[in-house]
Design a protein around this motif. Structure first.
Motif, PDB file in Angstrom:
ATOM      1  N   GLY A 133       0.839  -1.195   0.000  1.00 31.98           N
ATOM      2  CA  GLY A 133       0.000   0.000   0.000  1.00 31.98           C
ATOM      3  C   GLY A 133       0.867   1.235   0.000  1.00 31.98           C
ATOM      4  N   GLY A 134       0.239   2.397   0.074  1.00 29.88           N
ATOM      5  CA  GLY A 134       0.964   3.654   0.088  1.00 29.88           C
ATOM      6  C   GLY A 134       0.316   4.685  -0.810  1.00 29.88           C
ATOM      7  N   ARG A 135       0.975   5.819  -0.959  1.00 26.07           N
ATOM      8  CA  ARG A 135       0.492   6.902  -1.809  1.00 26.07           C
ATOM      9  C   ARG A 135       1.273   6.894  -3.118  1.00 26.07           C
ATOM     10  NH1 ARG A 135      -2.366  11.478  -0.859  1.00 26.07           N
ATOM     11  NH2 ARG A 135      -2.233  11.138   1.402  1.00 26.07           N
ATOM     12  N   VAL A 136       0.568   7.007  -4.239  1.00 26.68           N
ATOM     13  CA  VAL A 136       1.229   7.062  -5.543  1.00 26.68           C
ATOM     14  C   VAL A 136       1.886   8.430  -5.680  1.00 26.68           C
ATOM     15  CG1 VAL A 136       0.958   6.894  -8.039  1.00 26.68           C
ATOM     16  CG2 VAL A 136      -0.442   5.463  -6.538  1.00 26.68           C
ATOM     17  N   LEU A 137       3.218   8.447  -5.604  1.00 30.43           N
ATOM     18  CA  LEU A 137       3.972   9.703  -5.652  1.00 30.43           C
ATOM     19  C   LEU A 137       4.252  10.142  -7.078  1.00 30.43           C
ATOM     20  CD1 LEU A 137       6.591   8.728  -2.922  1.00 30.43           C
ATOM     21  CD2 LEU A 137       4.485  10.045  -2.589  1.00 30.43           C
ATOM     22  N   LEU A 138       4.477   9.184  -7.951  1.00 32.80           N
ATOM     23  CA  LEU A 138       4.746   9.472  -9.362  1.00 32.80           C
ATOM     24  C   LEU A 138       4.206   8.312 -10.181  1.00 32.80           C
ATOM     25  CD1 LEU A 138       7.927  10.881 -11.012  1.00 32.80           C
ATOM     26  CD2 LEU A 138       7.054   8.678 -11.798  1.00 32.80           C
ATOM     27  N   LEU A 139       3.589   8.628 -11.318  1.00 26.80           N
ATOM     28  CA  LEU A 139       2.975   7.596 -12.148  1.00 26.80           C
ATOM     29  C   LEU A 139       3.332   7.814 -13.605  1.00 26.80           C
ATOM     30  CD1 LEU A 139       0.940   5.232 -12.571  1.00 26.80           C
ATOM     31  CD2 LEU A 139      -0.841   6.991 -12.812  1.00 26.80           C
ATOM     32  N   ARG A 140       3.786   6.755 -14.254  1.00 28.16           N
ATOM     33  CA  ARG A 140       3.985   6.754 -15.701  1.00 28.16           C
ATOM     34  C   ARG A 140       3.403   5.463 -16.252  1.00 28.16           C
ATOM     35  NH1 ARG A 140      10.279   8.773 -16.070  1.00 28.16           N
ATOM     36  NH2 ARG A 140       9.912  10.908 -15.308  1.00 28.16           N
ATOM     37  N   GLU A 141       2.477   5.596 -17.177  1.00 30.89           N
ATOM     38  CA  GLU A 141       1.863   4.445 -17.818  1.00 30.89           C
ATOM     39  C   GLU A 141       2.100   4.533 -19.317  1.00 30.89           C
ATOM     40  OE1 GLU A 141      -1.829   3.287 -14.902  1.00 30.89           O
ATOM     41  OE2 GLU A 141      -2.114   5.061 -16.157  1.00 30.89           O
ATOM     42  N   PRO A 142       2.398   3.404 -19.974  1.00 32.41           N
ATOM     43  CA  PRO A 142       2.710   3.438 -21.406  1.00 32.41           C
ATOM     44  C   PRO A 142       1.492   3.841 -22.229  1.00 32.41           C
ATOM     45  CG  PRO A 142       2.455   1.176 -20.644  1.00 32.41           C
ATOM     46  CD  PRO A 142       2.416   2.045 -19.424  1.00 32.41           C
ATOM     47  N   ASP A 143       1.750   4.552 -23.341  1.00 34.33           N
ATOM     48  CA  ASP A 143       0.637   4.988 -24.185  1.00 34.33           C
ATOM     49  C   ASP A 143       0.589   4.264 -25.521  1.00 34.33           C
ATOM     50  OD1 ASP A 143       2.819   6.093 -25.455  1.00 34.33           O
ATOM     51  OD2 ASP A 143       2.273   8.176 -25.047  1.00 34.33           O
TER      52      ASP A 143
END
Length: 643
Positions: A353-363
């Motif tokens: 668990g935790g807080r999403v600090l940075l997110l990158r998802e492929p496009d």
């Protein structure tokens, strides 16, 4: 034909996002529901309207049929889409929708009732001429009857809940010694997950492959199968990678299984989208009916990509009374899906668990996701966060594209299984299509490397060094002095990391290893060290670094604290995951032995038994049943007995 101007989505997470987007494409107003834990979730933000339905606990929100029906009526919804999980296969909910004048976007109540009960489902499928796994599936079997049935069938056996699915409550028992404990644990988990602790027992098929057939049926008598999905790559009886079509089946086998699936669906007058699951003996090729999921499946995107059929759109059309308009489909190319979970494979796939600090998802591929930066991932619900799905002209191309997409995925702040997924995709047997449900367990050591890689520690040291000051040596706090450059020193993840130099040219030493010379610089939310780029985010004293799909939390420890920890000989008992204490199995002051069960912790509908780390005396018990605990929170300690 009914026209739906407003549809309520009775779910959360990535499936709620996927359905809301389908409704938007169809020009239909969407209504989301949310618990207190999901007040700022992505599906709530995307929907046209949203209604709070209760506190975080699922039983008081997403599993409360009355609150969801009331929300639908309050917002003027004409229909309810249940997604999957929660109430999707709950006949009482479907009946409550009908009684309130709402269209349930799913099958008839009778189909849900029969196929939602694994015992009745097997009996019904067998009566329709569909082959079933040998076993005992009788209503109301007690513990003694289950033990007798397992002994009669012969080990190994599977103990399974009659209600629900997803591997929850399922236990593989290889010998009689652990059978009763497995039955008790399966009942508890089944009761917590589905509100029904009825169990059945069946033979464990050797060299098993898990293959399922997607079906669609309208209210005009047409039932069509849309080919198969291979779901053999599993951990804890839960799928992690699925693909369509299966590398095992040829055209004749596909048609035979398709006929069996259609027979199973027709035996209960099925209408809508459903999946008939089979276990296939990898040696003989025989297929046996397992169950029918009377809903959309998590892995439905791979079928959509190889058939060109939008299954949610078809659900809406069928629910509105339209005919299917086709009687067969053509499979084009290959599709593979990977499930991204908030879990730690190195800890036995326990939830994180935790807080999403940075997110990158492929496009460049399809991503079905509920993630966003700032999202708090808790322990109240299933740990699946997203799905990454790739399509290619061939299976090899689809696998390559999926791996490349995962390598460009970054979720900092929450430990996920992405590195494990990439390792699994690279496994020689997976690449060759030699799959079975035990492959992950057999290969676990190779698939789950432990520890923080040295290059990540080098990067973490560079980040700390860059944060100390500028180019002017009188302004920097890097240990500079006249005549030579001194080392700046930190203890990161228990390892001594030393850095010296003038940025961007620095020298880094990890532990007793030889120093390495690298260039290091920050570019926005990236740290560039030599030829490698790391996504970076800080959470208090912890630095998160991500590369190639992996993410590592590097915590700085004061040298004196690290030394004290290294010298400690105690036996702390800590929670391996955030969750709720279900049972306390030993008392304060009790003599225990290494491996003895002390506590049972539940999170995201999964139980985990916490055992004694050493022989000794249990002391300092800090929790009681019902208490909430955090990841690595100390529950008690086991101290060696006094000499």
């Amino acid at each position: 034909m009914r026209v739906f101007d407003t549809v309520l989505v009775a779910n959360r997470g990535e499936i709620a996002v996927r359905v809301v987007r389908a409704l938007r494409r169809a020009g239909i107003r969407s209504v989301a529901v949310f618990s207190d834990a999901d007040a700022d979730a992505l599906h709530v933000r995307l929907a046209d309207a949203a209604v709070r339905i209760g506190p975080a606990a699922a039983r008081d929100s997403y599993l409360d049929a009355g609150r969801i029906v009331a929300a639908a009526l309050e917002t003027g919804a004409r229909a309810v889409h249940p997604g999957y999980g929660f109430l999707a296969e709950n006949a009482g909910f479907a009946r409550a929708c009908a009684e309130a004048g709402l269209v349930f976007i799913g099958p008839p109540v009778r189909a849900i009732e029969v196929m939602g009960d694994k015992i009745q489902a097997k009996l019904t499928a067998a009566a329709a001429g569909v082959p079933v796994v040998p076993g005992r599936a009788e209503p109301g079997m007690g513990d003694d009857e289950l033990v007798a049935a397992a002994t009669e069938i012969g080990f190994p056996v599977l103990v399974k809940p009659s209600a629900g699915g997803g591997g929850k409550g399922m236990r593989l028992v290889r010998e009689a010694a652990g059978l009763r404990e497995a039955v008790e644990s399966a009942r508890r988990e089944a009761r917590a997950s589905f509100g029904d602790d009825a169990l059945l027992v069946e033979r464990y098929v050797s060299d098993p492959r898990h293959i399922e057939i997607q079906v669609l049926a309208d209210a005009h008598g047409t039932t069509v199968h849309l080919g198969e999905r291979e779901c053999s790559l599993q951990r804890r009886h839960q799928k992690v990678i699925e693909e369509a079509p299966s590398p095992l089946l040829d055209a004749d086998a596909r048609e035979a299984m398709g006929r069996s699936a259609v027979l199973a669906a027709e035996s209960v007058g099925y209408v809508g989208a459903g999946t008939v699951e089979f276990i296939v003996d990898g040696t003989t090729g025989e297929h046996f009916f397992l169950e029918m999921n009377t809903r959309l499946q998590v892995e439905h995107p791979v079928t959509e990509l190889v058939t060109g059929v939008d299954l949610v759109e078809q659900q809406l059309r069928v629910a509105a009374g339209e005919p299917l308009g086709f009687t067969s489909v053509e499979l084009r190319g290959h599709a593979v899906e990977a499930r991204v979970y908030a879990e730690d494979p190195a800890r036995g796939f326990l939830p994180t668990g935790g807080r999403v600090l940075l997110l990158r998802e492929p496009d460049e591929v399809r991503v079905d996701s509920a993630l966003r930066e700032g999202l708090v991932v808790g322990s109240d619900y299933d740990p699946m966060l997203a799905k990454v799905i790739a399509h290619g002209a061939t299976r090899a191309e689809a696998l390559r594209r999926l791996d490349a997409a995962l390598s460009r995925t970054a979720v900092l702040g929450v430990t996920t299984n992405v590195p494990f997924l990439r390792a699994l995709l690279a496994h020689p047997d997976v690449r060759a299509g030699r799959l079975d449900t035990g492959l992950v367990e057999r290969s676990l050591d190779a698939l789950v490397p432990g520890g923080t890689p040295d290059d990540v520690l080098v990067a973490a040291g560079c980040d700390r060094f860059l944060a100390l000051g500028g180019a002017d040596p009188w302004e920097r706090l890097t240990g500079w002095r006249v005549g030579e450059r001194a080392w700046a020193r930190w203890v990161l993840d228990g390892a001594e990391v030393r850095v010296r130099g003038v940025a961007p040219d620095v020298e880094v030493r990890v532990g007793d290893a030889d120093p390495v010379r690298v260039t290091a610089r920050r570019e926005g939310d990236e740290l560039v060290v030599g030829a490698r780029r790391y996504a970076v985010a800080r959470d208090g004293d912890a630095l998160w670094l991500g590369r190639d799909g992996g993410a590592w939390q590097v915590v700085e420890t004061a040298p004196d604290v690290a030394a004290a920890r290294g010298a400690s000989s105690g036996g702390p008992v800590t929670s391996p995951m955030p969750g709720t204490v279900l049972l306390v199995r030993a008392a304060e002051g009790e003599a225990v032995v290494a491996g003895q069960a002390l506590f049972v912790v539940e999170a995201m509908k999964m139980e985990h038994t916490v055992t004694a780390p050493v022989d000794g005396v249990l002391t300092g018990v800090r929790v009681r049943p019902g208490d909430q605990v955090a990841l690595d929170e100390q529950l008690a300690a086991v101290l060696p007995p006094e000499e």
